[in-house]
Design a protein around this motif. Structure first.
Motif, PDB file in Angstrom:
ATOM      1  N   TYR A 193      55.835 -17.989 -21.270  1.00 36.98           N
ATOM      2  CA  TYR A 193      55.054 -17.098 -20.418  1.00 36.98           C
ATOM      3  C   TYR A 193      54.083 -16.300 -21.297  1.00 36.98           C
ATOM      4  O   TYR A 193      54.514 -15.564 -22.193  1.00 36.98           O
ATOM      5  CB  TYR A 193      55.966 -16.131 -19.669  1.00 36.98           C
ATOM      6  N   SER A 194      52.802 -16.456 -21.040  1.00 32.77           N
ATOM      7  CA  SER A 194      51.768 -15.674 -21.727  1.00 32.77           C
ATOM      8  C   SER A 194      51.262 -14.629 -20.741  1.00 32.77           C
ATOM      9  O   SER A 194      50.600 -14.961 -19.759  1.00 32.77           O
ATOM     10  CB  SER A 194      50.622 -16.583 -22.179  1.00 32.77           C
ATOM     11  N   MET A 195      51.574 -13.377 -21.006  1.00 25.35           N
ATOM     12  CA  MET A 195      51.389 -12.336 -20.012  1.00 25.35           C
ATOM     13  C   MET A 195      50.250 -11.381 -20.415  1.00 25.35           C
ATOM     14  O   MET A 195      50.341 -10.657 -21.410  1.00 25.35           O
ATOM     15  CB  MET A 195      52.684 -11.549 -19.827  1.00 25.35           C
ATOM     16  N   ALA A 196      49.195 -11.414 -19.608  1.00 25.19           N
ATOM     17  CA  ALA A 196      48.044 -10.535 -19.826  1.00 25.19           C
ATOM     18  C   ALA A 196      47.486 -10.118 -18.476  1.00 25.19           C
ATOM     19  O   ALA A 196      47.778 -10.737 -17.448  1.00 25.19           O
ATOM     20  CB  ALA A 196      46.979 -11.264 -20.635  1.00 25.19           C
ATOM     21  N   VAL A 242      57.610 -11.368 -27.781  1.00 25.82           N
ATOM     22  CA  VAL A 242      56.694 -10.812 -28.784  1.00 25.82           C
ATOM     23  C   VAL A 242      55.570 -10.122 -28.029  1.00 25.82           C
ATOM     24  O   VAL A 242      55.208 -10.516 -26.918  1.00 25.82           O
ATOM     25  CB  VAL A 242      56.118 -11.897 -29.711  1.00 25.82           C
ATOM     26  N   GLY A 243      55.023  -9.066 -28.618  1.00 26.08           N
ATOM     27  CA  GLY A 243      54.010  -8.323 -27.891  1.00 26.08           C
ATOM     28  C   GLY A 243      53.116  -7.500 -28.782  1.00 26.08           C
ATOM     29  O   GLY A 243      53.338  -7.361 -29.992  1.00 26.08           O
ATOM     30  N   VAL A 306      47.503  -4.097 -23.874  1.00 32.30           N
ATOM     31  CA  VAL A 306      48.650  -4.754 -24.501  1.00 32.30           C
ATOM     32  C   VAL A 306      48.937  -6.040 -23.748  1.00 32.30           C
ATOM     33  O   VAL A 306      48.664  -6.160 -22.551  1.00 32.30           O
ATOM     34  CB  VAL A 306      49.915  -3.857 -24.519  1.00 32.30           C
ATOM     35  N   ALA A 307      49.481  -7.016 -24.463  1.00 32.34           N
ATOM     36  CA  ALA A 307      49.894  -8.283 -23.862  1.00 32.34           C
ATOM     37  C   ALA A 307      51.207  -8.700 -24.519  1.00 32.34           C
ATOM     38  O   ALA A 307      51.576  -8.199 -25.584  1.00 32.34           O
ATOM     39  CB  ALA A 307      48.822  -9.348 -24.076  1.00 32.34           C
ATOM     40  N   PHE A 308      51.917  -9.624 -23.886  1.00 30.75           N
ATOM     41  CA  PHE A 308      53.160 -10.113 -24.487  1.00 30.75           C
ATOM     42  C   PHE A 308      53.409 -11.555 -24.089  1.00 30.75           C
ATOM     43  O   PHE A 308      52.751 -12.107 -23.197  1.00 30.75           O
ATOM     44  CB  PHE A 308      54.344  -9.214 -24.104  1.00 30.75           C
ATOM     45  N   ALA A 309      54.353 -12.187 -24.759  1.00 30.54           N
ATOM     46  CA  ALA A 309      54.764 -13.549 -24.450  1.00 30.54           C
ATOM     47  C   ALA A 309      56.279 -13.636 -24.526  1.00 30.54           C
ATOM     48  O   ALA A 309      56.918 -12.897 -25.282  1.00 30.54           O
ATOM     49  CB  ALA A 309      54.131 -14.542 -25.414  1.00 30.54           C
ATOM     50  N   PRO A 384      44.795  -7.121 -28.022  1.00 27.71           N
ATOM     51  CA  PRO A 384      45.057  -6.359 -29.250  1.00 27.71           C
ATOM     52  C   PRO A 384      46.360  -6.784 -29.926  1.00 27.71           C
ATOM     53  O   PRO A 384      47.441  -6.672 -29.363  1.00 27.71           O
ATOM     54  CB  PRO A 384      45.135  -4.913 -28.737  1.00 27.71           C
ATOM     55  N   GLY A 385      46.236  -7.319 -31.130  1.00 26.00           N
ATOM     56  CA  GLY A 385      47.404  -7.699 -31.903  1.00 26.00           C
ATOM     57  C   GLY A 385      48.095  -8.971 -31.458  1.00 26.00           C
ATOM     58  O   GLY A 385      49.062  -9.395 -32.091  1.00 26.00           O
ATOM     59  N   VAL A 386      47.618  -9.612 -30.387  1.00 25.61           N
ATOM     60  CA  VAL A 386      48.240 -10.838 -29.870  1.00 25.61           C
ATOM     61  C   VAL A 386      47.148 -11.827 -29.488  1.00 25.61           C
ATOM     62  O   VAL A 386      46.165 -11.458 -28.838  1.00 25.61           O
ATOM     63  CB  VAL A 386      49.119 -10.555 -28.638  1.00 25.61           C
ATOM     64  N   SER A 387      47.319 -13.079 -29.875  1.00 23.97           N
ATOM     65  CA  SER A 387      46.412 -14.144 -29.451  1.00 23.97           C
ATOM     66  C   SER A 387      47.206 -15.249 -28.781  1.00 23.97           C
ATOM     67  O   SER A 387      48.314 -15.582 -29.208  1.00 23.97           O
ATOM     68  CB  SER A 387      45.651 -14.723 -30.649  1.00 23.97           C
TER      69      SER A 387
END
Length: 643
Positions: A193-196, A242-243, A306-309, A384-387
């Motif tokens: 899951y790529s959450m944005a 991770v986020g 912010v985003a997370f996976a 930010p901080g996540v790709s």
């Protein structure tokens, strides 16, 4: 004085009558082209003015992932800080999951055949229990219009430092196809899951247009306020999360072995496994508990998003990032067995580290504690901080996408420009810095054609081309790669390599980044800053290359011997954009030298004769020996003496 004036006037009139016709000069190409005067908020020198203000929004969010029904539920409180000189009776927020509905503006403006920004249409955001509180009084009034939500306050938020809160619950179905920016990547052993765009967030209120409320359609990305984030993500016990930002409760969600490995990675320039390929799926080794749920707690300061996976089958590795300031950060990668391999995602952390260390050294220190690369369904998307980079990218392709997406941490994460309107200020600037990063990486392991501007001459000559200034959601699909990425990058390379030189350009570009870090610059701020620091009036360049739609076309029409000690070289400007003439002269004795004519030679006309003072015989004259100009007709750029 009177007699002299009358005599001069009579002489002028006589010459005019004799000539009957005078060619127009080129002043219009050098004139001002937009309103760029300074004020107390934005100075004419291109840096924030003495009364520059910027609003901000802090978030406390708790979310839970339902991996059975693919739903994310959450509750949040946003604290809004009104630093503007006006009271605010309402705030606008973005609710971008509403893009994934049948009747959203984005869906209705997507071609029937689809495009990159096609997405699910069976989603949408549900908001409940909304409470807006200002000066002690609560209101539950709000209005949702497509991907925007207007929240009203019974008491206006005070100007110059007033605060208000907006609390709510939210829920949405996680898209499978998230417009190539987020969503689900299905693998043999589970879903990544790529959450944005996963929570309602504050739109920007600024001194230029007030509320920036452009809808989320597709190509236009984001423009949101900076703030501090405290967010928690609850997942089944066997998931890894991770986020953006820093994981602040590692002891609750990681094993002691994993914590030790992270500590080892924080001191290592070589990649260290946190969860190795052999350990994936063995929860007795990788998880501190064997049932129930775990809550992962992250914090991040002074960020615009912010985003997370999350996935239960991540391979996870990491290495230290060394920053010029002496500070350290950590590069991390998460991917599944399908992406594992020596020339595949096992090099992702090496790429991430190399990219961020280069940009930090060349331009501005990386400000975040971590940089996490996620093998995703998205072809390439930055937060930010996540790709999120595609799980099937590897080799040069994985380097390119990793380098590009992490380059976005500088534009627009650090320098917070408006991506909805000015894609060139993030995509173009980023493509520009990507060129130097690629040339620098691992002693030139990979190559870049970004500086090979002549490779794109066919597009520059195409009648259907559009200007850089075209908004991303307006640009034709076949043009967006050029208007947002390649043409602005080509322009900045010309500016650095051909027009200003490295030292003047770098001083100006670094000043722009430093002064607009974590702020919201406009195009005029960029233009003003570069000109003031470099000490150069570049109206002709901004007007011709960034706003106009013309082309560069220099040429040599004649080279002739003037006397025993000099040669006349006749240059011509056939293009719409004036340009300095950098040319290399080769002599018959096999010596050579590079000369430069300033752009001002084109102020009065389109032909210029240059007297080259040298007793040597000229064999070749070559315009743009470094090949940085996208000259649309290079057939007359080189003169060769006939034998």
């Amino acid at each position: 004085m009177k007699r002299f004036f009358c005599t001069l006037l009579a002489g002028f009139l006589g010459i005019t009558a004799f000539a009957q016709e005078v060619d127009a000069n080129n002043q219009n190409k050098f004139d001002d082209f937009m309103y760029r005067r300074g004020n107390v908020y934005r100075s004419a020198s291109g840096i924030p003015g003495p009364e520059y203000w910027q609003n901000s929004a802090d978030y406390v969010i708790e979310a839970e992932l339902d991996d059975v029904n693919n739903i994310l539920k959450g509750k949040m409180t946003m604290t809004y800080h009104n630093n503007s000189p006006q009271e605010l009776e309402y705030v606008w927020m973005y609710v971008e999951q509403n893009r994934f509905t049948e009747d959203s503006r984005g869906t209705l403006t997507t071609p029937i055949a689809g495009n990159r920004y096609s997405g699910d249409t069976n989603g949408g955001l549900t908001i409940t229990n909304l409470v807006a509180k200002s000066k002690g009084k609560e209101s539950g009034k709000y209005l949702i219009s497509d991907t925007r939500m207007q929240v009203f306050f019974d008491n206006p938020i005070k100007a110059n430092g007033g605060k208000a809160t907006v609390s709510m619950n939210f829920e949405f179905k996680i898209p499978e196809e998230g417009m190539d920016r987020m969503g689900q990547y299905k693998t043999e052993d589970g879903i990544t899951y790529s959450m944005a765009q996963w929570y309602p967030r504050a739109a920007v209120y600024d001194d230029v247009v007030g509320w920036n409320t452009e809808p989320y359609l597709g190509a236009g990305e984001f423009y949101v306020e900076y703030g501090n984030f405290d967010y928690k993500v609850t997942v089944p016990h066997d998931f890894i999360v991770v986020g953006s930002g820093e994981l602040v409760n590692a002891k609750d969600v990681l094993t002691k072995n994993e914590i030790n490995r992270l500590d080892q990675a924080s001191k290592s320039d070589k990649t260290v496994y946190i969860i190795s390929p052999e350990e994936v799926g063995n929860t007795s080794v990788t998880r501190p508990v064997q049932n129930g749920k775990l809550t992962w707690h992250f914090k991040m300061e002074n960020t615009r998003d912010v985003a997370f996976a999350a996935a239960k089958n991540f391979i996870w590795d990491a290495a230290r990032i060394n920053l010029p300031s002496g500070k350290k950060a950590m590069a991390q990668s998460v991917y599944t067995k399908e992406s594992n391999g020596n020339d595949r995602w096992s090099r992702s952390t090496e790429y991430t580290k190399g990219s961020i260390e280069h940009y930090s050294s060349m331009w501005y220190d990386y400000p975040y504690p971590n940089a996490v690369n996620v093998a995703s369904n998205a072809g390439g998307m930055e937060y930010p901080g996540v790709s999120f980079c595609h799980a099937k990218s590897w080799g040069a392709d994985l380097w390119d996408v990793t380098d590009h997406e992490f380059g976005h941490n500088w534009f627009p994460m650090i320098v917070g420009s408006n991506e909805r309107r000015y894609a060139w200020m993030d995509e173009g600037f980023n493509t520009f810095i990507n060129y130097y990063s690629t040339v620098n990486f691992n002693n030139g392991e990979y190559t870049s054609d970004i500086a090979k501007s002549r490779n794109r001459v066919m597009w520059f000559r195409w009648k259907g081309r559009e200007s850089i200034s075209t908004y991303p959601d307006v640009a034709k699909a076949m043009n967006l790669g050029y208007t947002a990425y390649y043409k602005p990058a080509t322009g900045l390379i010309m500016l650095r390599e051909y027009i200003l030189g490295h030292e003047r350009f770098d001083n100006a570009f670094k000043t722009y980044i430093r002064n607009w870090a974590f702020k919201h610059p406009q195009p005029s701020d960029f233009f003003n800053c570069i000109e003031n620091v470099a000490g150069e009036n570049l109206n002709w360049f901004w007007k011709g290359w960034f706003v106009g739609n013309g082309n560069v076309d220099l040429g040599i029409t004649k080279v002739s011997q003037y006397d025993d000690n000099s040669t006349i070289i006749t240059f011509v400007n056939k293009g719409d954009i004036p340009m300095p003439v950098v040319f290399k002269v080769f002599y018959e004795d096999d010596s050579s030298e590079i000369k430069t004519l300033p752009v001002e030679v084109w102020q009065r006309g389109n032909e210029w004769k240059y007297l080259l003072k040298s007793p040597k015989k000229v064999k070749i004259v070559d315009i743009d020996p470094g090949r940085f100009l996208p000259d649309i007709d290079s057939t007359d750029n080189t003169w060769i003496k006939e034998e």
